[in-house]
Design a protein around this motif. Sequence first.
Motif, PDB file in Angstrom:
ATOM      1  N   CYS A   1       0.831  -1.218   0.000  1.00 43.64           N
ATOM      2  CA  CYS A   1       0.000   0.000   0.000  1.00 43.64           C
ATOM      3  C   CYS A   1       0.857   1.257   0.000  1.00 43.64           C
ATOM      4  CB  CYS A   1      -0.937  -0.001   1.205  1.00 43.64           C
ATOM      5  SG  CYS A   1      -2.275  -1.193   1.087  1.00 43.64           S
TER       6      CYS A   1
ATOM      7  N   ALA B   1      -1.258   6.375   2.140  1.00 43.28           N
ATOM      8  CA  ALA B   1      -1.505   4.936   2.215  1.00 43.28           C
ATOM      9  C   ALA B   1      -2.839   4.615   2.885  1.00 43.28           C
ATOM     10  CB  ALA B   1      -0.373   4.247   2.964  1.00 43.28           C
TER      11      ALA B   1
ATOM     12  N   ILE C   1      -5.970   3.973   0.620  1.00 46.68           N
ATOM     13  CA  ILE C   1      -6.038   2.795  -0.232  1.00 46.68           C
ATOM     14  C   ILE C   1      -6.772   1.693   0.520  1.00 46.68           C
ATOM     15  CG2 ILE C   1      -4.684   1.009  -1.389  1.00 46.68           C
ATOM     16  CD1 ILE C   1      -2.534   3.105  -1.813  1.00 46.68           C
TER      17      ILE C   1
ATOM     18  N   VAL D   1      -7.655  -2.245   0.539  1.00 44.20           N
ATOM     19  CA  VAL D   1      -7.241  -3.540  -0.004  1.00 44.20           C
ATOM     20  C   VAL D   1      -8.415  -4.500   0.121  1.00 44.20           C
ATOM     21  CG1 VAL D   1      -5.631  -5.445   0.210  1.00 44.20           C
ATOM     22  CG2 VAL D   1      -4.860  -3.132   0.663  1.00 44.20           C
TER      23      VAL D   1
END
Length: 94
Positions: free
Chosen positions: A72, A83, A86, A88
């Motif tokens: 990330c 980060a 982001i 996931v």
Amino acid sequence: MTAPSNAVVICLGMGTVFAGLICIVLLCYIMSAVCNALVKKTSDASASAESAPAVSPDAQIANKQEIVAAACAVIAEEIGTQANNIRVLSFKRI
């Protein structure tokens, strides 16, 4: 003795250049084969000295969160964001 015509000079010049290029290509193939043979010898010797344990495809990744965080961080740096922006959804071992 007469001077050679322009066509003869051009053909000799281009022939010399192409012959030189063919020699360079052949030398590159030969050097590639030699380097690959040397690498295989050293990798075979090191592989026989150290045999790594086989990893099963279903084995769990020990530090998966750290790997996800590092991925990330790299993606965030590339796209120019932070980060924590982001999300996931899936992180699978291929």
